[in-house]
Design a protein around this motif. Sequence first.
Motif, PDB file in Angstrom:
ATOM      1  N   ASP A  57      44.586  21.602  37.497  1.00  0.00           N
ATOM      2  CA  ASP A  57      44.329  20.279  36.936  1.00  0.00           C
ATOM      3  C   ASP A  57      43.897  20.369  35.477  1.00  0.00           C
ATOM      4  O   ASP A  57      44.290  19.525  34.652  1.00  0.00           O
ATOM      5  N   LEU A  58      43.109  21.396  35.161  1.00  0.00           N
ATOM      6  CA  LEU A  58      42.660  21.564  33.778  1.00  0.00           C
ATOM      7  C   LEU A  58      43.839  21.846  32.852  1.00  0.00           C
ATOM      8  O   LEU A  58      43.938  21.292  31.749  1.00  0.00           O
ATOM      9  N   VAL A  59      44.767  22.692  33.313  1.00  0.00           N
ATOM     10  CA  VAL A  59      45.943  23.023  32.485  1.00  0.00           C
ATOM     11  C   VAL A  59      46.860  21.822  32.341  1.00  0.00           C
ATOM     12  O   VAL A  59      47.402  21.550  31.253  1.00  0.00           O
ATOM     13  N   LEU A  60      47.046  21.068  33.422  1.00  0.00           N
ATOM     14  CA  LEU A  60      47.936  19.918  33.369  1.00  0.00           C
ATOM     15  C   LEU A  60      47.383  18.796  32.495  1.00  0.00           C
ATOM     16  O   LEU A  60      48.154  18.032  31.890  1.00  0.00           O
ATOM     17  N   LYS A  61      46.073  18.693  32.427  1.00  0.00           N
ATOM     18  CA  LYS A  61      45.473  17.651  31.602  1.00  0.00           C
ATOM     19  C   LYS A  61      45.535  17.981  30.110  1.00  0.00           C
ATOM     20  O   LYS A  61      45.528  17.073  29.278  1.00  0.00           O
ATOM     21  N   SER A  62      45.579  19.247  29.782  1.00  0.00           N
ATOM     22  CA  SER A  62      45.596  19.648  28.360  1.00  0.00           C
ATOM     23  C   SER A  62      47.029  19.638  27.838  1.00  0.00           C
ATOM     24  O   SER A  62      47.972  20.023  28.528  1.00  0.00           O
ATOM     25  N   ALA A  63      47.204  19.158  26.602  1.00  0.00           N
ATOM     26  CA  ALA A  63      48.529  19.083  25.985  1.00  0.00           C
ATOM     27  C   ALA A  63      48.993  20.469  25.536  1.00  0.00           C
ATOM     28  O   ALA A  63      48.192  21.381  25.290  1.00  0.00           O
ATOM     29  N   LEU A  64      50.332  20.622  25.468  1.00  0.00           N
ATOM     30  CA  LEU A  64      50.892  21.889  25.026  1.00  0.00           C
ATOM     31  C   LEU A  64      50.637  22.095  23.534  1.00  0.00           C
ATOM     32  O   LEU A  64      50.715  21.171  22.735  1.00  0.00           O
ATOM     33  N   GLY A  65      50.345  23.333  23.155  1.00  0.00           N
ATOM     34  CA  GLY A  65      50.104  23.656  21.748  1.00  0.00           C
ATOM     35  C   GLY A  65      51.255  24.455  21.153  1.00  0.00           C
ATOM     36  O   GLY A  65      52.264  24.717  21.805  1.00  0.00           O
ATOM     37  N   ASN A  66      51.088  24.834  19.877  1.00  0.00           N
ATOM     38  CA  ASN A  66      52.148  25.585  19.187  1.00  0.00           C
ATOM     39  C   ASN A  66      52.349  26.968  19.784  1.00  0.00           C
ATOM     40  O   ASN A  66      53.387  27.598  19.547  1.00  0.00           O
ATOM     41  N   GLU A  67      51.372  27.461  20.518  1.00  0.00           N
ATOM     42  CA  GLU A  67      51.497  28.789  21.093  1.00  0.00           C
ATOM     43  C   GLU A  67      52.495  28.811  22.252  1.00  0.00           C
ATOM     44  O   GLU A  67      52.958  29.859  22.662  1.00  0.00           O
ATOM     45  N   ASN A  68      52.842  27.629  22.793  1.00  0.00           N
ATOM     46  CA  ASN A  68      53.842  27.547  23.861  1.00  0.00           C
ATOM     47  C   ASN A  68      55.225  27.667  23.249  1.00  0.00           C
ATOM     48  O   ASN A  68      55.598  26.901  22.360  1.00  0.00           O
ATOM     49  N   LYS A  69      56.015  28.622  23.718  1.00  0.00           N
ATOM     50  CA  LYS A  69      57.328  28.895  23.118  1.00  0.00           C
ATOM     51  C   LYS A  69      58.291  27.719  23.299  1.00  0.00           C
ATOM     52  O   LYS A  69      59.044  27.366  22.390  1.00  0.00           O
ATOM     53  N   LYS A  80      58.631  15.523  18.202  1.00  0.00           N
ATOM     54  CA  LYS A  80      57.235  15.271  17.867  1.00  0.00           C
ATOM     55  C   LYS A  80      56.488  14.889  19.138  1.00  0.00           C
ATOM     56  O   LYS A  80      57.052  14.291  20.051  1.00  0.00           O
ATOM     57  N   SER A  81      55.209  15.230  19.167  1.00  0.00           N
ATOM     58  CA  SER A  81      54.386  14.976  20.345  1.00  0.00           C
ATOM     59  C   SER A  81      54.342  13.479  20.654  1.00  0.00           C
ATOM     60  O   SER A  81      54.125  12.667  19.753  1.00  0.00           O
ATOM     61  N   GLY A  82      54.553  13.116  21.911  1.00  0.00           N
ATOM     62  CA  GLY A  82      54.558  11.722  22.330  1.00  0.00           C
ATOM     63  C   GLY A  82      55.904  11.050  22.220  1.00  0.00           C
ATOM     64  O   GLY A  82      56.044   9.879  22.621  1.00  0.00           O
TER      65      GLY A  82
END
Length: 253
Positions: A57-69, A80-82
Amino acid sequence: DEEEDYMSDLFLKQDVRPGLPMVRRVKEAIQKEEKQKEANEKNRQKSIKEEEKERRDLVLKSALGNENKGFALLQKMGYKSGQALGRSGEGIVEPIPLNIKTGLSGLGHEELKKRKAEEKLENYRQKLHMKKQANEQAADQFRIRFKTKQEERKMEGDLRRSQRACQQLDMQKDIDVPKETWFWIKPEEEDKKDEEDKEDECASSDLSVSEKLHILTAYLREEHFYCIWCGTTYEDSEDLSSNCPGDSAADHD
């Protein structure tokens, strides 16, 4: 301990209303119980499934960052985000929800369970339909039996009227003995009203009630020019044929 001063401000400010100490003790007990529950919840060791659910749940609630390929590749393509997916923005905005399988059943179990439920419902509907048909058939049979019984009683009454008329007309012609024993009603059976006795009376020969009625009607018409349905004695056979509708109740209806 020093003796308590009953004239001090501390003592005079205390609330001494009746029942207040009891209410205060109840509130303190409830608060103590809640604190104990919180402490037990904190000290309780979480299960592996609970820990996995919290991390997920914690991972799903947090948005993806630039570190995600994957997210980085989308950004390079102009995402763009959103923003909705697709060249013209017609795709989805929110990610496809994650459906976690927690049971031990294999693949296709839910479909099998759903199919069995549908089959069970269909069998139940078929049983209701068959029961409804059986009830309707039983009601139809009852109506037929009831109608048949009414027709039989009416026919028996017509036969008795024909027998009385035959006896009266025969005696007017000085006929002392009926052509058939059942053409007349016996005196001792004249006042019988019981249904079983009437059936015994009509069963004196092998002929049925309808056959007896047909034979006796024909005899009255040929011998006395009398129609039981019209209740009229005609002058002769020609008068009977021209003025009487027929030799049955259906012809006179």
